[in-house]
Design a protein around this motif. Structure first.
Motif, PDB file in Angstrom:
ATOM      1  N   LEU A   1       0.810  -1.205   0.000  1.00  0.00           N
ATOM      2  CA  LEU A   1       0.000   0.000   0.000  1.00  0.00           C
ATOM      3  C   LEU A   1       0.844   1.254   0.000  1.00  0.00           C
ATOM      4  O   LEU A   1       0.492   2.248  -0.610  1.00  0.00           O
ATOM      5  CB  LEU A   1      -0.903   0.021   1.238  1.00  0.00           C
ATOM      6  N   LEU A   2       1.984   1.223   0.693  1.00  0.00           N
ATOM      7  CA  LEU A   2       2.691   2.461   0.948  1.00  0.00           C
ATOM      8  C   LEU A   2       3.952   2.654   0.129  1.00  0.00           C
ATOM      9  O   LEU A   2       4.432   3.755  -0.008  1.00  0.00           O
ATOM     10  CB  LEU A   2       3.056   2.547   2.438  1.00  0.00           C
ATOM     11  N   ALA A   3       4.550   1.618  -0.387  1.00  0.00           N
ATOM     12  CA  ALA A   3       5.763   1.789  -1.164  1.00  0.00           C
ATOM     13  C   ALA A   3       5.401   2.183  -2.597  1.00  0.00           C
ATOM     14  O   ALA A   3       4.348   1.850  -3.110  1.00  0.00           O
ATOM     15  CB  ALA A   3       6.565   0.483  -1.170  1.00  0.00           C
ATOM     16  N   PRO A   4       6.241   3.005  -3.237  1.00  0.00           N
ATOM     17  CA  PRO A   4       7.510   3.535  -2.781  1.00  0.00           C
ATOM     18  C   PRO A   4       7.332   4.825  -1.999  1.00  0.00           C
ATOM     19  O   PRO A   4       6.269   5.410  -1.997  1.00  0.00           O
ATOM     20  CB  PRO A   4       8.258   3.796  -4.099  1.00  0.00           C
ATOM     21  N   THR A   5       8.446   5.276  -1.379  1.00  0.00           N
ATOM     22  CA  THR A   5       8.406   6.524  -0.633  1.00  0.00           C
ATOM     23  C   THR A   5       8.102   7.683  -1.573  1.00  0.00           C
ATOM     24  O   THR A   5       8.599   7.755  -2.679  1.00  0.00           O
ATOM     25  CB  THR A   5       9.757   6.755   0.045  1.00  0.00           C
TER      26      THR A   5
ATOM     27  N   SER B   1      -8.351   3.118   8.500  1.00  0.00           N
ATOM     28  CA  SER B   1      -9.194   1.927   8.594  1.00  0.00           C
ATOM     29  C   SER B   1      -8.429   0.806   9.284  1.00  0.00           C
ATOM     30  O   SER B   1      -7.201   0.781   9.316  1.00  0.00           O
ATOM     31  CB  SER B   1      -9.658   1.483   7.201  1.00  0.00           C
ATOM     32  N   ARG B   2      -9.152  -0.140   9.839  1.00  0.00           N
ATOM     33  CA  ARG B   2      -8.503  -1.197  10.604  1.00  0.00           C
ATOM     34  C   ARG B   2      -7.598  -2.064   9.743  1.00  0.00           C
ATOM     35  O   ARG B   2      -6.624  -2.622  10.232  1.00  0.00           O
ATOM     36  CB  ARG B   2      -9.567  -2.029  11.323  1.00  0.00           C
ATOM     37  N   ASP B   3      -7.882  -2.187   8.445  1.00  0.00           N
ATOM     38  CA  ASP B   3      -7.015  -2.981   7.579  1.00  0.00           C
ATOM     39  C   ASP B   3      -5.847  -2.174   7.022  1.00  0.00           C
ATOM     40  O   ASP B   3      -5.003  -2.702   6.307  1.00  0.00           O
ATOM     41  CB  ASP B   3      -7.813  -3.630   6.453  1.00  0.00           C
ATOM     42  N   GLY B   4      -5.789  -0.874   7.337  1.00  0.00           N
ATOM     43  CA  GLY B   4      -4.664  -0.046   6.931  1.00  0.00           C
ATOM     44  C   GLY B   4      -4.704   0.442   5.499  1.00  0.00           C
ATOM     45  O   GLY B   4      -3.739   1.051   5.033  1.00  0.00           O
ATOM     46  N   ARG B   5      -5.805   0.238   4.798  1.00  0.00           N
ATOM     47  CA  ARG B   5      -5.835   0.645   3.395  1.00  0.00           C
ATOM     48  C   ARG B   5      -6.339   2.071   3.191  1.00  0.00           C
ATOM     49  O   ARG B   5      -5.908   2.754   2.251  1.00  0.00           O
ATOM     50  CB  ARG B   5      -6.728  -0.323   2.595  1.00  0.00           C
ATOM     51  N   TYR B   6      -7.245   2.533   4.025  1.00  0.00           N
ATOM     52  CA  TYR B   6      -7.887   3.836   3.792  1.00  0.00           C
ATOM     53  C   TYR B   6      -7.576   4.820   4.916  1.00  0.00           C
ATOM     54  O   TYR B   6      -7.465   4.447   6.082  1.00  0.00           O
ATOM     55  CB  TYR B   6      -9.407   3.669   3.694  1.00  0.00           C
ATOM     56  N   VAL B   7      -7.475   6.096   4.529  1.00  0.00           N
ATOM     57  CA  VAL B   7      -7.306   7.183   5.483  1.00  0.00           C
ATOM     58  C   VAL B   7      -8.408   8.207   5.240  1.00  0.00           C
ATOM     59  O   VAL B   7      -8.607   8.671   4.105  1.00  0.00           O
ATOM     60  CB  VAL B   7      -5.933   7.870   5.328  1.00  0.00           C
ATOM     61  N   VAL B   8      -9.138   8.552   6.296  1.00  0.00           N
ATOM     62  CA  VAL B   8     -10.102   9.647   6.243  1.00  0.00           C
ATOM     63  C   VAL B   8      -9.483  10.837   6.963  1.00  0.00           C
ATOM     64  O   VAL B   8      -8.887  10.687   8.030  1.00  0.00           O
ATOM     65  CB  VAL B   8     -11.437   9.257   6.904  1.00  0.00           C
TER      66      VAL B   8
ATOM     67  N   ARG C   1     -11.659  10.682   1.819  1.00  0.00           N
ATOM     68  CA  ARG C   1     -11.060   9.373   2.054  1.00  0.00           C
ATOM     69  C   ARG C   1     -10.074   9.072   0.947  1.00  0.00           C
ATOM     70  O   ARG C   1     -10.404   9.173  -0.241  1.00  0.00           O
ATOM     71  CB  ARG C   1     -12.132   8.282   2.086  1.00  0.00           C
ATOM     72  N   THR C   2      -8.847   8.684   1.312  1.00  0.00           N
ATOM     73  CA  THR C   2      -7.839   8.304   0.334  1.00  0.00           C
ATOM     74  C   THR C   2      -7.578   6.809   0.407  1.00  0.00           C
ATOM     75  O   THR C   2      -7.374   6.257   1.500  1.00  0.00           O
ATOM     76  CB  THR C   2      -6.520   9.068   0.552  1.00  0.00           C
ATOM     77  N   ASP C   3      -7.587   6.158  -0.741  1.00  0.00           N
ATOM     78  CA  ASP C   3      -7.248   4.744  -0.871  1.00  0.00           C
ATOM     79  C   ASP C   3      -5.732   4.667  -1.035  1.00  0.00           C
ATOM     80  O   ASP C   3      -5.180   5.122  -2.035  1.00  0.00           O
ATOM     81  CB  ASP C   3      -7.957   4.162  -2.100  1.00  0.00           C
ATOM     82  N   LEU C   4      -5.027   4.118  -0.063  1.00  0.00           N
ATOM     83  CA  LEU C   4      -3.573   4.070  -0.108  1.00  0.00           C
ATOM     84  C   LEU C   4      -3.050   3.118  -1.166  1.00  0.00           C
ATOM     85  O   LEU C   4      -1.891   3.202  -1.557  1.00  0.00           O
ATOM     86  CB  LEU C   4      -3.014   3.674   1.264  1.00  0.00           C
ATOM     87  N   ARG C   5      -3.892   2.216  -1.649  1.00  0.00           N
ATOM     88  CA  ARG C   5      -3.447   1.300  -2.704  1.00  0.00           C
ATOM     89  C   ARG C   5      -3.493   1.965  -4.072  1.00  0.00           C
ATOM     90  O   ARG C   5      -2.567   1.839  -4.870  1.00  0.00           O
ATOM     91  CB  ARG C   5      -4.311   0.040  -2.705  1.00  0.00           C
ATOM     92  N   THR C   6      -4.549   2.717  -4.343  1.00  0.00           N
ATOM     93  CA  THR C   6      -4.713   3.322  -5.660  1.00  0.00           C
ATOM     94  C   THR C   6      -4.366   4.806  -5.686  1.00  0.00           C
ATOM     95  O   THR C   6      -4.156   5.372  -6.761  1.00  0.00           O
ATOM     96  CB  THR C   6      -6.166   3.180  -6.132  1.00  0.00           C
ATOM     97  N   GLY C   7      -4.339   5.459  -4.530  1.00  0.00           N
ATOM     98  CA  GLY C   7      -4.100   6.892  -4.473  1.00  0.00           C
ATOM     99  C   GLY C   7      -5.339   7.720  -4.716  1.00  0.00           C
ATOM    100  O   GLY C   7      -5.269   8.955  -4.700  1.00  0.00           O
ATOM    101  N   ARG C   8      -6.475   7.076  -4.893  1.00  0.00           N
ATOM    102  CA  ARG C   8      -7.699   7.805  -5.206  1.00  0.00           C
ATOM    103  C   ARG C   8      -8.272   8.473  -3.961  1.00  0.00           C
ATOM    104  O   ARG C   8      -8.407   7.845  -2.909  1.00  0.00           O
ATOM    105  CB  ARG C   8      -8.735   6.854  -5.779  1.00  0.00           C
ATOM    106  N   THR C   9      -8.610   9.756  -4.086  1.00  0.00           N
ATOM    107  CA  THR C   9      -9.216  10.521  -3.000  1.00  0.00           C
ATOM    108  C   THR C   9     -10.672  10.799  -3.322  1.00  0.00           C
ATOM    109  O   THR C   9     -10.987  11.324  -4.391  1.00  0.00           O
ATOM    110  CB  THR C   9      -8.462  11.845  -2.770  1.00  0.00           C
ATOM    111  N   THR C  10     -11.565  10.450  -2.399  1.00  0.00           N
ATOM    112  CA  THR C  10     -12.999  10.534  -2.609  1.00  0.00           C
ATOM    113  C   THR C  10     -13.633  11.441  -1.556  1.00  0.00           C
ATOM    114  O   THR C  10     -13.323  11.317  -0.377  1.00  0.00           O
ATOM    115  CB  THR C  10     -13.632   9.129  -2.488  1.00  0.00           C
ATOM    116  N   PRO C  11     -14.511  12.357  -1.943  1.00  0.00           N
ATOM    117  CA  PRO C  11     -15.218  13.171  -0.944  1.00  0.00           C
ATOM    118  C   PRO C  11     -16.106  12.299  -0.064  1.00  0.00           C
ATOM    119  O   PRO C  11     -16.696  11.333  -0.513  1.00  0.00           O
ATOM    120  CB  PRO C  11     -16.069  14.126  -1.801  1.00  0.00           C
ATOM    121  N   VAL C  12     -16.198  12.649   1.196  1.00  0.00           N
ATOM    122  CA  VAL C  12     -17.049  11.933   2.147  1.00  0.00           C
ATOM    123  C   VAL C  12     -18.212  12.811   2.597  1.00  0.00           C
ATOM    124  O   VAL C  12     -19.365  12.415   2.523  1.00  0.00           O
ATOM    125  CB  VAL C  12     -16.237  11.455   3.373  1.00  0.00           C
ATOM    126  N   SER C  13     -17.915  14.010   3.067  1.00  0.00           N
ATOM    127  CA  SER C  13     -18.978  14.892   3.578  1.00  0.00           C
ATOM    128  C   SER C  13     -19.425  15.852   2.474  1.00  0.00           C
ATOM    129  O   SER C  13     -19.103  17.032   2.480  1.00  0.00           O
ATOM    130  CB  SER C  13     -18.478  15.672   4.801  1.00  0.00           C
TER     131      SER C  13
END
Length: 421
Positions: free
Chosen positions: A21-25, A335-342, A359-371
């Motif tokens: 999810l997080l590599a590369p730097t 998120s508990r699985d470490g994939r998403y950050v709100v 919300r950002t998906d750390l695997r794809t880099g996609r950022t989605t509006p929540v509110s």
């Protein structure tokens, strides 16, 4: 941003490897701003409430939501005239009150600032006088955090300011709970004597053992699901701020502590950092910082607050670029699985506190509006402790914007749940 319900009241297991999810730097870029919302649904949890609600937290399976509310019509016989803690079952749409005494009676002082354990069995919240502690004088009503077992109804006191400042008084400012409800961290702020500070402790409710962190500034603490890892912020108060605010990871089993706002080459930033969060699986941490020297390359939004994400196994660190070119990102939750950050984002030119959630998906880099409203307009919103389910699909938050969902908005704000597919 987390923990803003108080000001609202006053005003009115992982399938993805974190290394992958997080590599590369580097930075997770969003060069064209946030994408349009994914297929999703949003609904008002506190439909019909006659008072403001907030500080929402959701169980790992996305079924149970706990929140605080000053409404007195969510359950029958709510006559204590103070805010209470409630649990809402998203499947049955039934709401029950959690802030009760040990014998199930209405609590005179109600409750606030709840967080639910991953399995949804335990709720930790702030209150006063719910149980009679051993050695406590008759009529003495101790203030602190309490844990209620929703299966058995058992309620016990976790701890309070007197555990951290025995010769002083303090205000409780945050709690976190392990997945099985065994470990609870809590923080108190010194309020009367000496230089203001924060102390944080972790209670093992099976053994009763209390572990107090050595730092006199430890705040904003969050536990991993197994209760072993804890992230915290050394919040040194203004105007001195020396050393500047920093974020740390503590292994409660080994006692090892390490600083997280550190560049990949090992250099430490002199910028202020704070608002840490950790995934339930203990693999990913996130925090916000003013730093421009933690990752290589130009920061698109300049010297503004950004979110940084660290792989706790490899040490790789990334910046989540803001959804817009100008503004502040802060207060992440993972998120508990470490994939998403709100996280919250305040656009430049708006009032501080006008925070929109993404919300950002750390695997794809996609950022989605929540509110955001159905027409795509962003709305100001806040989050509580653990606002995402295990896989980051169910997100709970509070907002005073009545246009987020159908129905009649409550005075002062509602709790909402957004389900992203």
């Amino acid at each position: 941003m987390r923990g803003k319900f108080r000001s609202m009241l006053l005003a009115v297991a992982a399938s993805a490897c974190a290394t992958t999810l997080l590599a590369p730097t580097g930075a997770l870029a969003a060069p064209n701003g946030p994408e349009k919302a994914e297929e999703s649904s949003v609904r008002r949890v506190t439909e019909g409430a006659n008072g403001p609600s907030g500080d929402a937290s959701v169980s790992a399976n996305g079924r149970y939501v706990v929140f605080g509310s000053s409404a007195d019509n969510l359950v029958p016989d709510d006559t204590n005239a103070v805010p209470d803690v409630f649990l809402h079952d998203l499947r049955t749409r039934r709401t029950t009150r959690v802030s009760l005494t040990a014998d199930g009676a209405q609590a005179a002082y109600g409750g606030s600032a709840p967080v639910i354990s991953a399995a949804g069995r335990y709720v930790v919240f702030r209150s006063r006088g719910l149980v009679q502690d051993q050695g406590q004088e008759e009529g003495q009503e101790q203030y602190g955090y309490f844990r209620r077992d929703l299966r058995t109804g058992a309620t016990e006191r976790v701890g309070g300011p007197d555990d951290l400042y025995p010769q002083d008084s303090g205000a409780l400012v945050g709690a976190s709970v392990s997945a099985d409800g065994r470990y609870v961290s809590f923080t108190a702020r010194q309020t009367r004597t000496g230089r203001p500070g924060h102390r944080t402790a972790v209670r093992d409710l099976r053994t009763g053992e209390l572990t107090v962190l050595e730092s006199p500034w430890a705040s904003e603490a969050h536990l991993s699901d197994d209760g072993r890892r804890l992230v915290h912020w050394e919040s040194v108060p203004a105007p001195v701020q020396h050393p500047p605010s920093r974020v740390f990871l503590l292994d409660l089993r080994s006692g090892e502590s390490r600083r997280l706002d550190v560049a990949a080459d090992g250099s430490t930033t002199t910028a202020r950092s704070g608002y840490p969060a950790i995934s339930g699986n203990g693999r990913v941490a996130a925090f916000s910082s003013w730093a421009t020297d933690l990752v290589p390359g130009e920061d698109p939004n300049g010297a503004q607050h950004d979110i940084f994400v660290t792989d706790l196994r490899t040490g790789a660190i990334r910046r989540l670029d803001a959804p817009l070119a100008q503004g502040w990102s802060t207060a992440p939750s993972v998120s508990r699985d470490g994939r998403y950050v709100v996280f919250g984002f305040t656009p430049s030119g708006t009032t501080w506190g006008t925070t929109h959630l993404y919300r950002t998906d750390l695997r794809t880099g996609r950022t989605t509006p929540v509110s955001h409203a159905p027409d795509g307009t962003p709305a100001a919103a806040t989050t509580g402790e653990r606002p995402l389910d295990a896989h980051g699909r169910t997100i709970v938050f509070s907002s005073a914007d009545g246009g987020l969902a159908p129905g009649t908005p409550s005075p002062g704000g509602d709790v909402y749940v957004r389900t992203l597919r």
